[in-house]
Motif scaffolding. Structure first.
Motif, mmCIF file in Angstrom:
data_model
loop_
_atom_site.group_PDB
_atom_site.id
_atom_site.type_symbol
_atom_site.label_atom_id
_atom_site.label_comp_id
_atom_site.label_asym_id
_atom_site.label_seq_id
_atom_site.Cartn_x
_atom_site.Cartn_y
_atom_site.Cartn_z
ATOM 1 N N GLY A 71 44.335 26.930 38.353
ATOM 2 C CA GLY A 71 44.660 27.012 39.776
ATOM 3 C C GLY A 71 44.245 28.281 40.473
ATOM 4 N N GLU A 72 44.059 29.367 39.741
ATOM 5 C CA GLU A 72 43.611 30.600 40.403
ATOM 6 C C GLU A 72 42.179 30.892 39.970
ATOM 7 O OE1 GLU A 72 46.131 33.957 39.365
ATOM 8 O OE2 GLU A 72 45.999 33.536 37.237
ATOM 9 N N ARG A 73 41.537 31.813 40.668
ATOM 10 C CA ARG A 73 40.168 32.159 40.307
ATOM 11 C C ARG A 73 40.109 32.583 38.841
ATOM 12 N NH1 ARG A 73 36.038 30.658 44.014
ATOM 13 N NH2 ARG A 73 36.704 31.249 46.096
ATOM 14 N N ILE A 74 39.006 32.284 38.232
ATOM 15 C CA ILE A 74 38.808 32.560 36.808
ATOM 16 C C ILE A 74 39.081 34.035 36.495
ATOM 17 C CG2 ILE A 74 36.979 32.678 35.057
ATOM 18 C CD1 ILE A 74 35.846 30.152 36.196
ATOM 19 N N MET A 75 39.711 34.292 35.355
ATOM 20 C CA MET A 75 39.993 35.665 34.926
ATOM 21 C C MET A 75 38.674 36.385 34.607
ATOM 22 S SD MET A 75 43.239 35.966 35.035
ATOM 23 C CE MET A 75 44.030 37.106 33.900
ATOM 24 N N PRO A 76 38.637 37.716 34.812
ATOM 25 C CA PRO A 76 37.400 38.455 34.519
ATOM 26 C C PRO A 76 36.872 38.184 33.104
ATOM 27 C CG PRO A 76 38.955 39.874 35.650
ATOM 28 C CD PRO A 76 39.676 38.574 35.378
ATOM 29 N N ALA A 110 29.989 42.818 25.336
ATOM 30 C CA ALA A 110 29.849 44.216 25.769
ATOM 31 C C ALA A 110 30.825 44.483 26.911
ATOM 32 C CB ALA A 110 28.418 44.505 26.195
ATOM 33 N N GLY A 111 32.064 44.080 26.725
ATOM 34 C CA GLY A 111 33.085 44.280 27.760
ATOM 35 C C GLY A 111 32.954 43.257 28.877
ATOM 36 N N ASP A 112 33.992 43.176 29.722
ATOM 37 C CA ASP A 112 33.981 42.238 30.848
ATOM 38 C C ASP A 112 33.322 42.896 32.047
ATOM 39 O OD1 ASP A 112 35.453 40.595 29.205
ATOM 40 O OD2 ASP A 112 37.381 41.176 30.070
ATOM 41 N N PRO A 113 32.267 42.320 32.601
ATOM 42 C CA PRO A 113 31.635 42.930 33.779
ATOM 43 C C PRO A 113 32.560 42.871 34.996
ATOM 44 C CG PRO A 113 30.716 40.760 33.352
ATOM 45 C CD PRO A 113 31.643 41.059 32.208
ATOM 46 N N ASP A 114 32.430 43.845 35.871
ATOM 47 C CA ASP A 114 33.275 43.961 37.061
ATOM 48 C C ASP A 114 32.477 43.398 38.240
ATOM 49 O OD1 ASP A 114 35.222 44.765 38.835
ATOM 50 O OD2 ASP A 114 34.476 46.824 38.967
ATOM 51 N N ILE A 115 32.478 42.067 38.354
ATOM 52 C CA ILE A 115 31.557 41.405 39.285
ATOM 53 C C ILE A 115 32.145 41.295 40.691
ATOM 54 C CG2 ILE A 115 30.373 39.221 39.778
ATOM 55 C CD1 ILE A 115 29.985 38.854 36.803
ATOM 56 N N THR A 159 47.216 27.149 28.275
ATOM 57 C CA THR A 159 47.282 28.560 27.907
ATOM 58 C C THR A 159 47.373 29.362 29.206
ATOM 59 O OG1 THR A 159 45.811 28.043 26.074
ATOM 60 C CG2 THR A 159 46.206 30.381 26.548
ATOM 61 N N PRO A 160 48.415 30.199 29.342
ATOM 62 C CA PRO A 160 48.491 31.028 30.553
ATOM 63 C C PRO A 160 47.243 31.899 30.664
ATOM 64 C CG PRO A 160 50.506 31.199 29.236
ATOM 65 C CD PRO A 160 49.526 30.446 28.418
ATOM 66 N N ASN A 161 46.812 32.170 31.884
ATOM 67 C CA ASN A 161 45.530 32.852 32.066
ATOM 68 C C ASN A 161 45.449 34.199 31.350
ATOM 69 O OD1 ASN A 161 44.472 30.756 33.420
ATOM 70 N ND2 ASN A 161 44.736 31.617 35.475
ATOM 71 N N GLY A 162 46.536 34.966 31.380
ATOM 72 C CA GLY A 162 46.504 36.282 30.743
ATOM 73 C C GLY A 162 46.457 36.222 29.231
ATOM 74 N N ASN A 207 37.225 35.585 31.344
ATOM 75 C CA ASN A 207 36.831 34.195 31.138
ATOM 76 C C ASN A 207 35.670 33.776 32.035
ATOM 77 O OD1 ASN A 207 40.252 33.925 30.702
ATOM 78 N ND2 ASN A 207 38.848 33.410 29.065
ATOM 79 N N GLY A 208 35.077 34.761 32.761
ATOM 80 C CA GLY A 208 33.842 34.449 33.467
ATOM 81 C C GLY A 208 33.821 34.649 34.967
ATOM 82 N N TYR A 209 34.796 35.348 35.525
ATOM 83 C CA TYR A 209 34.869 35.549 36.974
ATOM 84 C C TYR A 209 33.528 36.004 37.543
ATOM 85 C CZ TYR A 209 36.526 37.331 41.472
ATOM 86 O OH TYR A 209 36.712 37.556 42.813
ATOM 87 N N PRO A 210 33.058 35.460 38.631
ATOM 88 C CA PRO A 210 33.708 34.434 39.448
ATOM 89 C C PRO A 210 33.296 33.002 39.109
ATOM 90 C CG PRO A 210 31.836 35.331 40.641
ATOM 91 C CD PRO A 210 31.860 36.016 39.301
#
Lengths: 441, 177
Positions: free
Chosen positions: A244-249, A120-125, A109-112, A251-254
């Motif tokens: 291959g890239e850092r986890i999407m926000p 409660a929304g994706d935290p901006d970590i 599945t492409p990351n996007g 999906n759990g970044y970082p």
């Protein structure tokens, strides 16, 4: 009389023996039939090109193209390939973004487009400030930075992640008309790379009394789940990379916990703390939410495994067939108890079955794409797929599942979760005009 | 749900035996951290009451806090509003029944743990431990699970018996490969 390639293909196709009712062909029909047949199987090349339309250079091939961007995005013609959102304004309730399986192919599945559920929304970590703490029944509580974890020996693996509530609309007493995205969009598959959790737990020094870990995210609800220590020491990972890239926000970044094959909600996103304990925490999500009610009123506790399942993505509702002819039936199969061993496909509602070809490599607890060639005669057909895994588990029919788990008393909202852990067979009915409908068969 | 043939049994055993990769030498890049430094994050409360902080709160205290910080979403006296109700609920008989604190939650400790980590939804972790005890007491007393003057604290909360405590069938570990 001279024979054109398409005449030849048509003749070869007529000679092909269907292996199951309603036009299902042998899974290796392409290979056996050769190139002419392969061309014919796309469904449309049989129509002779009698239009006499002459080719000309296209406008885009006559001028320099756009400058290559520093981060690539898909063609502007693919704008409709998006997740569907249950709560697009971010109102105070859970948000779901569902994967458009009918518009994708393959197994990643492409990351996007990976599904997301956010309470409660994706935290901006800020990754430099994020911390992972391991404490509780350990010799030495430890805190890890992302920089520190990035220096550990890593492993990569493909793994599907599936919400325990995926496919819940199929508990409805009547089939809900919706796309495969709406019905099965809360599962996705990616390559995850990170540090085996066992390495970190061993470094902290596990007290022999510890039997569970209680894992918490750094998101606003601080989503918390209990996981048996045995799973944590088996194949659990603190994942840092997604395809291959850092986890999407979303999906759990970082960093997130990955528990291959286990209920999505347990794969704690934005993981910040792991406490080793003797017993489970009986957190909100395990004590209440992910405890599916059984007929009679008792409920399952700790339904951890996402059991063997498959569904057809092509064709599926919204992807109408364009007239009789040749199509490839394809879909996704996966199991939380191992590799997919076999997928059978029916075009006559389960009366007869053809074995599907499995796209290699078939990986443990990951999506396996299956394919079967099919000749649609234009008449009614009911398509089904059924999967088996290497541990011997068999995907149940809907009747078997309902006998054990029940169904709703009224038709729920398609975005609702009347129960969880639905892994039975899905049926698509092909109507005369080629339209695809969701049915129970 | 699952059905299973005997054929796969041998394979399951093989899976169970597959050993994890063990690194003889690991980097040891985690920094030791003291319980005092973890304290602000150390918020798990288990059914036996472990993790419950000092402090205490009564339903009357909780009612005041509730009106100010919770009723906008959960409705007056927990009867439900834009978000779910916190009081009442018919006994569960059908699979798609509404799950409520009174008809489903097996442990009262979960209520304290969840309010403290997740509520109020727009401002999680903004409540003091005393406030969380008071809100827990208020919601339990609205549901008639404790008396209207019963204070909740580390001793009393784990002793509250929830009506549906025995309403569960434990699925793990029978299905762990």
């Amino acid at each position: 009389m001279t024979m054109t390639p398409s005449d030849r293909a048509e003749r070869e196709l007529k000679n092909l023996e269907a292996v199951a009712g309603n036009g299902l062909l042998h899974r290796r029909a392409f290979l056996r039939g050769g190139a002419a047949l392969a061309g014919a199987m796309t469904g449309y090349t049989l129509v002779p090109s009698a239009s006499g339309q002459q080719l000309a250079d296209d406008a885009w091939s006559l001028v320099p193209g756009v400058t290559v961007p520093d981060y690539g995005t898909r063609s502007r013609f693919e704008k409709n390939v998006v997740r569907t959102l249950s709560n697009p304004k971010g109102e105070p309730r859970t948000q779901h973004a569902r994967t458009p399986h009918h518009l994708l192919n393959g197994t990643f599945t492409p990351n996007g487009l990976h599904f997301v559920i956010s309470h409660a929304g994706d935290p901006d970590i800020d990754p430099d400030k994020h911390r992972l703490v391991i404490h509780g029944l350990v010799k030495q509580p430890l805190v890890f930075t992302l920089d520190a974890l990035a220096r550990y020996p890593m492993v990569s693996r493909m793994a599907f992640v599936e919400c325990g509530g995926n496919s819940a609309p199929l508990f409805s007493l009547e089939p809900i008309q919706a796309s495969v995205q709406a019905l099965h969009g809360l599962v996705s598959c990616a390559e995850w790379t990170g540090v085996p959790l066992s390495t970190l737990l061993d470094e902290a020094g596990i007290d022999p009394k510890a039997k569970w870990i209680v894992v918490e995210g750094g998101d606003p609800p601080h989503v918390s789940r209990s996981v048996p220590l045995a799973k944590a020491m088996d194949d659990a990972m603190i994942a840092l990379y997604q395809n291959g890239e850092r986890i999407m926000p979303g999906n759990g970044y970082p960093m997130r916990l990955l528990l291959p094959g286990w209920e999505g909600n347990m794969n704690t996103k934005w993981v910040r703390r792991i406490q080793l304990t003797e017993g489970p925490g009986m957190t909100f999500y395990e004590a209440r939410t992910y405890a599916p009610v059984l007929p009679g009123g008792k409920a399952y506790r700790f339904y951890f495994i996402q059991e063997v399942k498959s569904f057809i993505t092509h064709p599926s509702p919204g992807l109408a067939l364009k007239g009789p002819g040749f199509y490839e039936i394809s879909g996704i199969a996966y199991s939380g108890t191992g590799r997919i061993a076999k997928v059978m496909v029916s075009a006559d509602g389960g009366k007869s079955w053809a074995q599907a070809a499995l796209q290699q490599p078939v990986l443990n607890k990951a999506f396996t794409r299956f394919r079967v060639p099919w000749r649609w005669d234009g008449g009614p057909a009911v398509l089904q797929s059924r999967a088996w895994d290497e541990a011997g588990y068999e995907q149940p029919t809907r009747a078997q599942l309902v006998a054990a788990r029940g169904e709703t008393t009224r038709v729920p909202a398609v975005t609702g979760f009347p129960s969880q852990h639905y892994n039975a067979v899905t049926s698509w009915s092909i109507e005369r005009g080629g339209e695809v409908k969701h049915v129970y068969a | 749900m699952y059905t299973r043939s005997l054929l796969g049994f041998a394979v399951t055993l093989t899976l169970a035996l597959s050993a994890r990769v063990a690194f003889a030498q690991t980097p040891n890049l985690g920094k030791p951290i003291s319980p005092a430094d973890i304290a602000a994050w150390d918020i798990n409360v288990l059914p036996d009451g472990s993790g419950l902080p000092p402090g205490s709160g009564t339903p009357a205290d909780g009612a005041r806090i509730y009106a100010a910080k919770c009723s906008a979403c959960h409705g007056p006296e927990g009867k439900g509003g834009v978000n779910g109700r916190l009081v009442g609920g018919d006994p569960i008989k059908i699979i798609d029944a509404e799950k409520t604190i009174a008809n489903f939650w097996p442990f009262a400790t979960t209520l304290f743990d969840y309010i403290r980590r997740a509520m109020p939804w727009p401002k999680p972790r903004s409540l003091t431990n005393e406030e969380v005890y008071a809100l827990t007491a208020y919601i339990l007393s609205l549901n008639k699970l404790i008396g209207e003057n019963d204070a909740m604290n580390a001793q009393t909360l784990p002793k509250v018996r929830m009506p549906n405590q025995d309403g569960f069938i434990v699925r793990f570990p029978d299905r762990t490969p």
